[in-house]
Design an enzyme around this catalytic site. Structure first.
Site, PDB file in Angstrom:
ATOM      1  CE  LYS A 154      -3.906  -2.200   2.273  1.00 27.87           C
ATOM      2  NZ  LYS A 154      -4.718  -2.319   1.040  1.00 27.87           N
ATOM      3  CB  ALA A 187       5.383   0.644  -2.824  1.00 25.81           C
ATOM      4  N   GLY A 233     -18.398   5.231  -6.019  1.00 29.90           N
ATOM      5  CA  GLY A 233     -17.783   6.543  -5.884  1.00 29.90           C
ATOM      6  C   GLY A 233     -17.222   6.806  -4.506  1.00 29.90           C
ATOM      7  CB  THR A 251      -5.154  -5.072  -7.385  1.00 30.93           C
ATOM      8  OG1 THR A 251      -5.723  -6.366  -7.456  1.00 30.93           O
ATOM      9  CG2 THR A 251      -4.013  -5.067  -6.388  1.00 30.93           C
ATOM     10  CB  ALA A 252      -3.508  -0.693  -6.571  1.00 29.91           C
ATOM     11  CB  ALA A 253      -9.347   0.856  -6.920  1.00 28.08           C
ATOM     12  N   GLY A 254      -7.954   1.884  -4.367  1.00 31.63           N
ATOM     13  CA  GLY A 254      -7.903   2.789  -3.216  1.00 31.63           C
ATOM     14  C   GLY A 254      -6.556   3.495  -3.118  1.00 31.63           C
ATOM     15  CG  ASP A 255      -3.047   1.305  -2.277  1.00 28.60           C
ATOM     16  OD1 ASP A 255      -3.485   1.671  -1.168  1.00 28.60           O
ATOM     17  OD2 ASP A 255      -2.598   0.161  -2.484  1.00 28.60           O
ATOM     18  CB  SER A 259      -3.223  -1.026 -12.608  1.00 27.81           C
ATOM     19  OG  SER A 259      -3.446  -0.706 -11.253  1.00 27.81           O
TER      20      SER A 259
HETATM   21  P1  ADP Z   1     -10.202   0.003  -1.980  1.00 23.66           P
HETATM   22  O1  ADP Z   1      -9.421  -0.385  -3.188  1.00 23.66           O
HETATM   23  O2  ADP Z   1      -9.364   0.628  -0.913  1.00 23.66           O
HETATM   24  O3  ADP Z   1     -11.122  -1.068  -1.454  1.00 23.66           O
HETATM   25  P2  ADP Z   1     -12.498   1.269  -3.306  1.00 23.66           P
HETATM   26  O4  ADP Z   1     -12.861  -0.073  -3.817  1.00 23.66           O
HETATM   27  O5  ADP Z   1     -13.533   1.993  -2.498  1.00 23.66           O
HETATM   28  O6  ADP Z   1     -11.144   1.230  -2.449  1.00 23.66           O
HETATM   29  O7  ADP Z   1     -12.086   2.162  -4.562  1.00 23.66           O
HETATM   30  C1  ADP Z   1     -11.502   3.428  -4.428  1.00 23.66           C
HETATM   31  C2  ADP Z   1     -12.009   4.340  -5.532  1.00 23.66           C
HETATM   32  O8  ADP Z   1     -11.670   3.755  -6.799  1.00 23.66           O
HETATM   33  C3  ADP Z   1     -13.512   4.530  -5.548  1.00 23.66           C
HETATM   34  O9  ADP Z   1     -13.895   5.613  -4.726  1.00 23.66           O
HETATM   35  C4  ADP Z   1     -13.773   4.812  -7.033  1.00 23.66           C
HETATM   36  O10 ADP Z   1     -13.545   6.177  -7.323  1.00 23.66           O
HETATM   37  C5  ADP Z   1     -12.702   3.988  -7.737  1.00 23.66           C
HETATM   38  N1  ADP Z   1     -13.247   2.670  -8.155  1.00 23.66           N
HETATM   39  C6  ADP Z   1     -13.176   1.502  -7.472  1.00 23.66           C
HETATM   40  N2  ADP Z   1     -13.812   0.499  -8.136  1.00 23.66           N
HETATM   41  C7  ADP Z   1     -14.286   1.058  -9.274  1.00 23.66           C
HETATM   42  C8  ADP Z   1     -15.041   0.559 -10.394  1.00 23.66           C
HETATM   43  N3  ADP Z   1     -15.431  -0.719 -10.465  1.00 23.66           N
HETATM   44  N4  ADP Z   1     -15.348   1.437 -11.401  1.00 23.66           N
HETATM   45  C9  ADP Z   1     -14.949   2.719 -11.355  1.00 23.66           C
HETATM   46  N5  ADP Z   1     -14.248   3.251 -10.329  1.00 23.66           N
HETATM   47  C10 ADP Z   1     -13.918   2.433  -9.300  1.00 23.66           C
HETATM   48 NA    NA Z   2      -5.646  -2.521 -11.099  1.00 22.62          NA
END
Ligand code: ADP
Ligand code: NA
Length: 309
Positions: free
Chosen positions: A42, A44, A226, A250-254, A297
């Site tokens: 997380k 990195a 969102g 993976t890593a969307a939150g990061d 990514s």
């Molecule tokens: P984490 O990866 O920490 O569990 P989230 O899943 O809440 O965090 O994703 C973080 C942000 O990434 C979200 O607020 C959103 O903006 C974006 N996101 C995550 N999943 C999607 C998706 N399937 N489509 C579009 N945006 C996404």
């Molecule tokens: Na990814």
């Protein structure tokens, strides 16, 4: 004057990923796909995300003397974050052993390795960097004692702490006033506050839980739904995610957190408001879910700006 630095103190892992038809039961052996080695952790990931968003970024943490350490440092540096303050400690690097089933579920074994040894040396590194820091980013993959020291040092230097309590753990009330902004997902929100964020009312209650403890701003990310923002000044907003077909979340939150920190505290744009930072972070995170991997990514600024326009 140069831009403020985003300082990220946290984990550096090699993600070792294999796909299986079905997870093995205890005592069972199954065959997996050829292993893939993907730089993650997380800390990195967030450093790479801040650097790719255009912020001057420095990583603090530790890797091991095994073969992975050098690769992990090289990967972070190649994506624009400085690693001069990362320690190399005798022994294993952090590893995440990840199996992904045919249905897309995953099982992860996190081996802390060098991340578990982050302590005094890294805290001294933080002290050296705070003078030029715009914000400090922290997560939960290094020892809690180190995290609280980082928070105290940053807070004493009036540098905002952005804290991502992941993986979730109980939060000591005494540290809440040391945190400027907490960023967490639905699971973490429920684990810490006991409130499941299901609608606007519960989102507000969860945010209030943190604000009343002394945190200045709360961002709850909601995956494909969102995110929600509320701060101590009474500002509140809700942003929708982009609609797209996710390939690997993976890593969307990061990606979101690093991008948010860069725009809000990296001195890179005229509009550094929370709303502007949330808009950029939402776009960057959306692009990250369209590609495989963690660091691999995380999109570059030019691609995010093109996507937003
Ligand atoms: P984490 O990866 O920490 O569990 P989230 O899943 O809440 O965090 O994703 C973080 C942000 O990434 C979200 O607020 C959103 O903006 C974006 N996101 C995550 N999943 C999607 C998706 N399937 N489509 C579009 N945006 C996404
Ligand atoms: Na990814």
């Amino acid at each position: 004057m140069s831009n403020p630095t985003i300082v990220v103190a946290g984990s550096i892992n090699m993600d070792v990923v294999s796909r299986v038809d079905q997870f093995p039961r205890p005592g069972e052996t199954v065959h997996g796909s050829e292993a893939q080695y993907m730089p993650g952790g997380k800390g990195a990931n967030q450093a790479v995300a801040a650097a790719q968003a255009g912020a001057s970024t420095r990583m603090i943490g530790a890797v091991g003397t095994d073969g992975f350490g050098g690769q992990l440092l090289g990967a972070i540096e190649a994506r624009g974050a400085a690693v001069a303050e990362v320690s190399v400690i005798e022994g294993a690097s952090g590893l995440a052993l990840i199996t992904v089933s045919e249905t897309g579920e995953n099982q992860i074994v996190l081996c802390a390795g060098a991340n578990g040894k982050v302590a005094g040396t890294e805290i001294e590194a933080m002290e050296r960097l705070l003078g030029e820091a715009g914000a400090v980013l922290l997560q939960n993959e290094i020892p809690w004692s180190a995290n609280t020291s980082f928070m105290r040092k940053a807070s004493a230097a009036a540098v905002p702490v952005i804290y991502n309590p992941a993986p979730a753990a109980k939060l000591d009330a005494a540290i809440l006033p040391l945190i400027d902004t907490i960023v967490l997902n639905e699971t973490e929100t429920e684990a810490i506050t006991g409130i499941a964020p299901e609608d606007d009312a519960s989102l507000r209650s969860a945010a209030e839980w943190f604000l009343s403890g002394g945190i200045r701003a709360v961002i709850i990310t909601l995956g494909a739904d969102g995110c929600f923002y509320q701060d101590a000044g009474g500002e509140s907003c809700r942003l929708q995610a982009y609609r797209l077909q996710p390939v690997d979340t993976t890593a969307a939150g990061d990606t979101f957190i690093g991008a948010y920190a860069a725009v809000r505290y990296g001195g890179i744009t005229a509009d550094a408001s929370p709303q502007a930072a949330l808009r950029y972070a939402t776009a960057a995170a959306a692009l990250s879910v369209t590609k495989l991997g963690a660091q691999a990514s995380i999109p570059a600024m030019a691609d995010v700006l093109a996507f937003m326009s």
